[in-house]
Design an enzyme around this catalytic site. Structure first.
Site, short mmCIF file in Angstrom:
data_model
loop_
_atom_site.label_atom_id
_atom_site.label_comp_id
_atom_site.label_asym_id
_atom_site.label_seq_id
_atom_site.Cartn_x
_atom_site.Cartn_y
_atom_site.Cartn_z
N ASP A 38 -1.80 -6.77 7.04
CA ASP A 38 -2.29 -5.96 8.16
C ASP A 38 -1.33 -4.82 8.46
O ASP A 38 -0.12 -4.94 8.25
CB ASP A 38 -2.44 -6.87 9.40
CG ASP A 38 -3.36 -6.28 10.44
OD1 ASP A 38 -3.94 -5.20 10.19
OD2 ASP A 38 -3.49 -6.87 11.52
N TRP A 43 0.46 2.26 9.80
CA TRP A 43 1.48 2.87 8.95
C TRP A 43 1.13 4.35 8.71
O TRP A 43 1.99 5.22 8.80
CB TRP A 43 1.56 2.11 7.63
CG TRP A 43 2.64 2.56 6.70
CD1 TRP A 43 3.90 2.05 6.60
CD2 TRP A 43 2.55 3.63 5.74
NE1 TRP A 43 4.61 2.74 5.64
CE2 TRP A 43 3.81 3.71 5.10
CE3 TRP A 43 1.56 4.53 5.37
CZ2 TRP A 43 4.08 4.64 4.09
CZ3 TRP A 43 1.83 5.47 4.37
CH2 TRP A 43 3.08 5.52 3.74
N HIS A 55 -3.86 2.44 3.26
CA HIS A 55 -4.39 1.41 2.37
C HIS A 55 -3.83 1.57 0.95
O HIS A 55 -3.54 0.61 0.26
CB HIS A 55 -5.92 1.47 2.33
CG HIS A 55 -6.56 1.08 3.64
ND1 HIS A 55 -6.19 -0.06 4.32
CD2 HIS A 55 -7.52 1.67 4.40
CE1 HIS A 55 -6.91 -0.15 5.44
NE2 HIS A 55 -7.71 0.89 5.51
N THR A 84 -15.38 -10.13 5.69
CA THR A 84 -16.83 -9.92 5.89
C THR A 84 -17.09 -9.04 7.11
O THR A 84 -18.18 -8.52 7.27
CB THR A 84 -17.55 -11.28 6.08
OG1 THR A 84 -16.79 -12.08 7.00
CG2 THR A 84 -17.69 -12.05 4.78
N TRP A 87 -16.94 -4.42 6.95
CA TRP A 87 -18.03 -3.48 6.62
C TRP A 87 -18.33 -2.54 7.78
O TRP A 87 -18.91 -1.47 7.57
CB TRP A 87 -19.31 -4.23 6.25
CG TRP A 87 -19.18 -5.05 5.01
CD1 TRP A 87 -19.07 -6.41 4.93
CD2 TRP A 87 -19.14 -4.58 3.65
NE1 TRP A 87 -18.96 -6.81 3.62
CE2 TRP A 87 -19.01 -5.71 2.81
CE3 TRP A 87 -19.21 -3.31 3.05
CZ2 TRP A 87 -18.93 -5.62 1.42
CZ3 TRP A 87 -19.13 -3.22 1.66
CH2 TRP A 87 -19.00 -4.36 0.87
N LEU A 149 1.31 -17.76 -12.01
CA LEU A 149 0.81 -17.55 -10.64
C LEU A 149 -0.68 -17.23 -10.63
O LEU A 149 -1.15 -16.42 -11.42
CB LEU A 149 1.57 -16.37 -10.01
CG LEU A 149 1.08 -15.90 -8.64
CD1 LEU A 149 1.53 -16.86 -7.56
CD2 LEU A 149 1.58 -14.49 -8.34
N ARG A 206 1.36 -13.14 8.27
CA ARG A 206 0.57 -12.01 8.74
C ARG A 206 1.52 -10.91 9.17
O ARG A 206 2.44 -11.14 9.96
CB ARG A 206 -0.36 -12.38 9.90
CG ARG A 206 -1.20 -11.17 10.33
CD ARG A 206 -2.31 -11.48 11.28
NE ARG A 206 -3.16 -10.28 11.43
CZ ARG A 206 -4.44 -10.30 11.75
NH1 ARG A 206 -5.04 -11.46 11.95
NH2 ARG A 206 -5.13 -9.19 11.88
#
Ligand code: FPP
Length: 263
Positions: A38, A43, A55, A84, A87, A149, A206
């Site tokens: 997040d 930023w 992003h 979800t 959007w 991983l 988070r």
């Protein structure tokens, strides 16, 4: 069941990040780390840049964090890349977010293959644009035989909808007579979730100062240790991940039981 985790109690403070990484390796490393990445928008705002620049910068953070998890022997890294609920964001931002998996995998898939990382995805595939899905499916296929991983992208993922889907599929099994309602337990329920083949997360991180789950792995996080930081995801570094793991290593996980010295 009591956790066999050792308590992190070095007498000397390790100096460099590499020292801290080596020190961490002497103690219990979380098998599964889940991250709510997040703070990309903030930023960008702080730099008077468009949100999508945040992003993009956030996407760049995924590489070092994946590499470090792999180095530490973490088994699964689950990253919440698109919910979800996302959007409802402006169309251009959604379109941009849906391009990021392609950009990331287009650049780093050879490296992930080389590093024995296995790419997986969880989420509702039906709404994801074909170009995004095909980039992800290609990565999933090409890394399917890797056994390092697991890099698990939560893409168009929502925990409530995942739980409802699991409930419906269990009801269907009961209706068909393959299962009786009384037989349903934690293990059977878990096996009907998108993470049925994975262990539950041990550590949830988070970033950005928000202290909530935002519909992320509500069932699976029942016994996870939570670690929140004010650091925005694009600024999240190896040192922050190590800080989170050090904190995890100091926690006493009891899973509803008592500490071993109390038994
Ligand atoms: C939340 O920050 C972040 C997202 C909705 C997207 C997260 C995606 C990435 C970090 C890139 C994913 C990379 C790959 C490879 C798929 P926000 O936009 O809500 O930030 P804000 O709260 O500061 O506005």
């Amino acid at each position: 069941m009591l956790d066999k985790m050792k308590i992190w109690k070095s007498t000397k403070e390790p100096d460099t990040l590499d020292d801290r990484i080596r020190e961490c390796l002497n103690y219990k490393i979380p098998n599964h780390i889940a991250i709510i990445m997040d703070g990309n928008g903030r930023w960008a705002n702080k730099r008077a840049m468009p949100r999508i620049a945040g992003h993009h910068e956030g996407m760049k953070t995924v590489r070092p964090i994946t590499r470090l998890c792999n180095r530490l022997g973490v088994k699964v890294l689950t990253l919440y890349a698109f919910s979800t609920e996302n959007w409802i964001r402006p169309k251009l931002e959604v379109e941009y977010l849906m391009k990021l998996p392609e950009e990331f995998l287009g650049t780093f898939l050879p490296e992930l293959i080389e590093e024995n990382v296995q790419v997986q995805m969880m989420g509702d595939r039906s709404q994801i644009p074909a170009h995004t899905l095909s980039a992800v499916e290609k990565a999933v296929q090409e890394t399917a035989h890797n056994d390092g991983l697991i890099l698990n992208f939560a893409l168009n993922y929502g925990s409530r909808s995942e739980i409802i889907t699991a409930v419906k599929s269990l009801a269907d099994e009961v209706e068909k007579g393959n299962l009786s309602a009384n037989e349903i337990n934690d293990t059977i329920f878990s096996s009907h979730l998108m993470t049925g083949h994975l262990e539950d997360p041990d550590l949830l991180i988070r970033t950005s100062g928000e202290i909530r789950l935002s519909n992320f792995m509500l069932w699976q996080l029942a016994y996870a240790e939570f670690w929140f930081t004010d650091v925005l995801w694009p600024d999240f570094s190896d040192a922050h991940l190590i800080e989170a793991i050090e904190a995890y290593q100091k926690r006493s996980r009891r899973f509803g039981g008592l500490q071993s010295e109390e038994t």
